[in-house]
Scaffold this motif. Sequence first.
Motif, PDB file in Angstrom:
ATOM      1  N   VAL A  29      -6.577   7.554 -17.089  1.00  0.00           N
ATOM      2  CA  VAL A  29      -4.876   7.947 -17.449  1.00  0.00           C
ATOM      3  C   VAL A  29      -4.491   7.185 -18.373  1.00  0.00           C
ATOM      4  O   VAL A  29      -3.423   7.257 -18.816  1.00  0.00           O
ATOM      5  CB  VAL A  29      -4.219   8.085 -16.098  1.00  0.00           C
TER       6      VAL A  29
ATOM      7  N   CYS B 182      -0.977   7.303   7.167  1.00  0.00           N
ATOM      8  CA  CYS B 182      -0.306   8.480   6.123  1.00  0.00           C
ATOM      9  C   CYS B 182      -0.954   8.222   4.822  1.00  0.00           C
ATOM     10  O   CYS B 182      -0.371   8.901   3.905  1.00  0.00           O
ATOM     11  CB  CYS B 182       1.248   7.949   6.497  1.00  0.00           C
ATOM     12  N   ASP B 183      -1.822   7.085   4.432  1.00  0.00           N
ATOM     13  CA  ASP B 183      -2.295   7.149   3.407  1.00  0.00           C
ATOM     14  C   ASP B 183      -4.157   7.406   3.251  1.00  0.00           C
ATOM     15  O   ASP B 183      -4.659   7.098   2.577  1.00  0.00           O
ATOM     16  CB  ASP B 183      -2.174   5.757   2.349  1.00  0.00           C
TER      17      ASP B 183
ATOM     18  N   THR C  10      -5.390  10.044   0.941  1.00  0.00           N
ATOM     19  CA  THR C  10      -5.122   9.919  -0.556  1.00  0.00           C
ATOM     20  C   THR C  10      -6.285  10.363  -1.480  1.00  0.00           C
ATOM     21  O   THR C  10      -7.111   9.655  -1.388  1.00  0.00           O
ATOM     22  CB  THR C  10      -4.465   8.644  -0.805  1.00  0.00           C
ATOM     23  N   TYR C  11      -5.729  11.008  -2.335  1.00  0.00           N
ATOM     24  CA  TYR C  11      -6.559  11.840  -3.245  1.00  0.00           C
ATOM     25  C   TYR C  11      -7.443  12.818  -2.938  1.00  0.00           C
ATOM     26  O   TYR C  11      -8.324  13.440  -3.564  1.00  0.00           O
ATOM     27  CB  TYR C  11      -7.452  10.608  -4.221  1.00  0.00           C
TER      28      TYR C  11
ATOM     29  N   TRP D   9      -4.211  19.674 -15.612  1.00  0.00           N
ATOM     30  CA  TRP D   9      -5.348  18.823 -15.244  1.00  0.00           C
ATOM     31  C   TRP D   9      -5.400  18.366 -13.676  1.00  0.00           C
ATOM     32  O   TRP D   9      -4.316  18.132 -13.223  1.00  0.00           O
ATOM     33  CB  TRP D   9      -5.596  17.495 -16.228  1.00  0.00           C
TER      34      TRP D   9
ATOM     35  N   ASP E 235       4.471  18.125 -14.783  1.00  0.00           N
ATOM     36  CA  ASP E 235       3.489  18.800 -14.784  1.00  0.00           C
ATOM     37  C   ASP E 235       3.641  20.388 -14.489  1.00  0.00           C
ATOM     38  O   ASP E 235       3.194  21.375 -15.097  1.00  0.00           O
ATOM     39  CB  ASP E 235       2.431  18.480 -13.404  1.00  0.00           C
TER      40      ASP E 235
ATOM     41  N   THR F 155       0.701  -1.028  -0.149  1.00  0.00           N
ATOM     42  CA  THR F 155      -0.126   0.009  -0.152  1.00  0.00           C
ATOM     43  C   THR F 155       1.108   1.332   0.066  1.00  0.00           C
ATOM     44  O   THR F 155       2.196   1.120   0.509  1.00  0.00           O
ATOM     45  CB  THR F 155      -1.020   0.121   1.321  1.00  0.00           C
ATOM     46  N   ASN F 156       0.365   2.286  -0.564  1.00  0.00           N
ATOM     47  CA  ASN F 156       1.160   3.741  -0.357  1.00  0.00           C
ATOM     48  C   ASN F 156       2.165   3.832  -1.064  1.00  0.00           C
ATOM     49  O   ASN F 156       3.207   4.402  -0.428  1.00  0.00           O
ATOM     50  CB  ASN F 156       0.896   4.046   1.166  1.00  0.00           C
TER      51      ASN F 156
ATOM     52  N   ASN G 229     -12.376  15.147 -13.859  1.00  0.00           N
ATOM     53  CA  ASN G 229     -10.978  15.497 -14.582  1.00  0.00           C
ATOM     54  C   ASN G 229     -11.420  16.837 -15.230  1.00  0.00           C
ATOM     55  O   ASN G 229     -11.848  16.911 -16.252  1.00  0.00           O
ATOM     56  CB  ASN G 229     -10.165  14.492 -15.353  1.00  0.00           C
TER      57      ASN G 229
ATOM     58  N   GLY H 112      -1.215  11.960   3.179  1.00  0.00           N
ATOM     59  CA  GLY H 112      -1.431  11.604   1.745  1.00  0.00           C
ATOM     60  C   GLY H 112      -2.478  12.569   0.942  1.00  0.00           C
ATOM     61  O   GLY H 112      -2.757  12.104  -0.324  1.00  0.00           O
TER      62      GLY H 112
ATOM     63  N   SER I 267      -1.964   0.311  -3.586  1.00  0.00           N
ATOM     64  CA  SER I 267      -2.366   1.612  -3.602  1.00  0.00           C
ATOM     65  C   SER I 267      -1.030   2.432  -3.990  1.00  0.00           C
ATOM     66  O   SER I 267       0.106   2.337  -3.454  1.00  0.00           O
ATOM     67  CB  SER I 267      -3.135   2.011  -2.588  1.00  0.00           C
ATOM     68  N   TYR I 268      -1.305   3.774  -4.255  1.00  0.00           N
ATOM     69  CA  TYR I 268      -0.285   4.878  -4.479  1.00  0.00           C
ATOM     70  C   TYR I 268      -0.331   5.934  -3.775  1.00  0.00           C
ATOM     71  O   TYR I 268      -1.709   6.617  -3.510  1.00  0.00           O
ATOM     72  CB  TYR I 268      -0.366   5.071  -5.973  1.00  0.00           C
ATOM     73  N   ALA I 269       0.666   6.757  -3.424  1.00  0.00           N
ATOM     74  CA  ALA I 269       0.746   8.348  -3.164  1.00  0.00           C
ATOM     75  C   ALA I 269       0.273   8.994  -4.394  1.00  0.00           C
ATOM     76  O   ALA I 269       0.918   8.472  -5.565  1.00  0.00           O
ATOM     77  CB  ALA I 269       1.748   8.524  -2.589  1.00  0.00           C
ATOM     78  N   ARG I 270      -0.723   9.954  -4.370  1.00  0.00           N
ATOM     79  CA  ARG I 270      -1.012  10.563  -5.617  1.00  0.00           C
ATOM     80  C   ARG I 270       0.118  11.191  -6.563  1.00  0.00           C
ATOM     81  O   ARG I 270       0.024  11.118  -7.691  1.00  0.00           O
ATOM     82  CB  ARG I 270      -2.279  11.528  -5.200  1.00  0.00           C
TER      83      ARG I 270
ATOM     84  N   GLU J 193      -2.722  -0.725 -10.424  1.00  0.00           N
ATOM     85  CA  GLU J 193      -3.348  -1.232  -8.923  1.00  0.00           C
ATOM     86  C   GLU J 193      -3.785  -2.607  -8.761  1.00  0.00           C
ATOM     87  O   GLU J 193      -4.302  -3.094  -9.743  1.00  0.00           O
ATOM     88  CB  GLU J 193      -4.243  -0.269  -8.524  1.00  0.00           C
TER      89      GLU J 193
ATOM     90  N   TYR K 250       2.169   8.644  -8.319  1.00  0.00           N
ATOM     91  CA  TYR K 250       1.223   7.897  -9.588  1.00  0.00           C
ATOM     92  C   TYR K 250       0.974   8.936 -10.567  1.00  0.00           C
ATOM     93  O   TYR K 250       1.464   8.553 -11.828  1.00  0.00           O
ATOM     94  CB  TYR K 250      -0.394   7.740  -8.688  1.00  0.00           C
ATOM     95  N   ARG K 251       0.975  10.174 -10.415  1.00  0.00           N
ATOM     96  CA  ARG K 251       0.651  11.293 -11.293  1.00  0.00           C
ATOM     97  C   ARG K 251       1.793  11.571 -12.207  1.00  0.00           C
ATOM     98  O   ARG K 251       1.917  11.373 -13.408  1.00  0.00           O
ATOM     99  CB  ARG K 251       0.285  12.472 -10.664  1.00  0.00           C
TER     100      ARG K 251
END
Lengths: 187, 430
Positions: A166, B191-192, B195-196, B157, B146, A79-80, B22, B225, A106-109, A125, A112-113
């Motif tokens: 994506v 810590c997650d 996330t998002y 985006w 980015d 995870t993460n 998005n 996160g 799962s990923y830290a965003r 994932e 991932y981006r």
Amino acid sequence: MKEIIRGLAYVVGNNIDTDQIIPAEHLVYSLTKPDERRLYGRFALCGVPVAEQGLPYGERPFTQPDAYKSEYTIVIGGTNFGCGSSREHAPFALQEAGCEAVVAESYARIFYRNSVDGGFVVPFESRTRLVDKIRTGDDVEIDTKLAQLTNHTTGEVFLLNPLGDVADILKAGNVFEYARQAGLMPS
Amino acid sequence: MTITEKIIANHAGRERVTPGDNVWIDVDVLMTHDVCGPPTIQIFKREFGETAQVWDKNKLVIMPDHYIFTTNHHANRNVDILRDFAAEQTLPHFYDVGTDRYKGVCHIGLAEEGFNRPGITLFGTDSHTCTSGAFGLFSTGVGNTDAALIMGTGKIWVKVPETMRFVFEGALPPYLMAKDLILAIIGDIGCDGGTYRTMEFDGEAVYDLDMQERMTLCNMAIEGGAKNGIIAPDEVTFEYVRQRTSEAFEPVYGDADARFHSERVYDVSTMEPIVAKPHSPDNKATVSEVAGTKLDRAYVGSCTGGKLEDFQAAARILRGQEVAVETYIVPATTEIARQLHEVTLGGDTLYDIFINAGCQIGKSSCAACLGGPPDTFGRTHNTEVVISTTNRNFPGRMGSKQASVYLASPLTVAASACTGVITDPREVLV
Ligand code: SF4
């Protein structure tokens, strides 16, 4: 993005942060000068604690001490994955070492981006935890279209989450190509 | 819509947005620094051409801060690359090393220089860019690719995040700081856990905080996160911003019927000082649970723990005391470094209080917060046990992979520096 990605798996645990992927002291090398750039491949994942390098065995560095390329193509994480700093050097270092895809729960965003927008590695994932099912050195294959991973060493097949929105950016190559195709940037 | 959703909608030219959408949005400020600036510039040139101009000079801020006071030639070369680029593009907002304009840590520099204005969108090539959300704006960290896209087009985006709401009720006791509140949240959600998503902070105890402490809250949203942290603006915000810039801004507030992913309510009057144990910011314990842990070092600095208010808090405890372990003081910015000489407590300047207590004071930069080259001030090299006001304690974050770092408020760090073991600030505060 390739339809089939195949190679040896490298397995790590949860919360692999960007300092473990590429420690901060190595962020100073040029990303363009070839003799410096390859150092990112040498030091990729070198921050992972030695006992956890290449699970379930440990003490298996991702890149051998005097090499610049890794023998592993697909990183399997928990995870993460990629938490911590925003450094794009992280997915870049993996790519530079020869890694083509990461499969994590799962990923830290930001990681991932960065992976997607820079077109460095394909971040899949997994639907279940693969860290305990795949061993470092197993021969694995990802079908990116079907979103499925086959472990040829054990014969097991695992479903991955589809890439979703994506996929278009990954197919274009990176976010610039995508923006050009979408008319957001002059070509 | 929440405040975050509204700001994104405004910048996407839409009536409304919904979490999961998005959208391409306009960027009001892009910030970069010495670690990620050079690769961003290189990608910008590769994609837009060697002679391309940035989309809007007035919206690009470059603040070198990470590896500044080092002899490492790769690190120094990075600052040279920024310098050349700023000259070539005639950038008005380049804060060069070795000049009067040099600021230090970018997130605090952005606030001091008036770039943080309510209602805007602000992106930076640093994960703690979420700090700026304390001003009621949408800010988040992005990678170099980015950032290069923004440099060329002014657009990016975003996937509209869901908002998690954290409400702090009651009056903050004198032994607690914003750091305790955010460490409590991260420990609770993991810590997650964010996330998002957006972490929105609300409640009486939050609005009682000044801008520096609000920045500490938002700074560590990324440690949960989250994409961004945000606090709706109020008079305290406006007052700070008006002193720093004459640029107009339009505050944005969430709707009464805004939908949240979740809500957690804390009563600050019953909370205790918190630490994050090695090696993760979500490894929560109360200070009393780890009290007595032997230390080798204390560190007060960084974007989250090196602001004037952090030093005022540390000075409350260190005044007239002597530290029992080596203690490093690193003001985030040059403005704060100056204030250490100007601001007094009981007749002594903060600077004198720290020197008399036996602390070492470094120059404004990120310093050992992220390890850095071997000659970095305060960097760990061994098996040191450190208590620090910084925001991350991953293995190797402060230099040595063998070191162990506890994260805590400046009050807890100062109390522990005096005794050499982790100490509850309630034991020493009078
Ligand atoms: S002080 Fe630390 S956390 Fe803040 S920007 Fe610098 S390195 Fe990052």
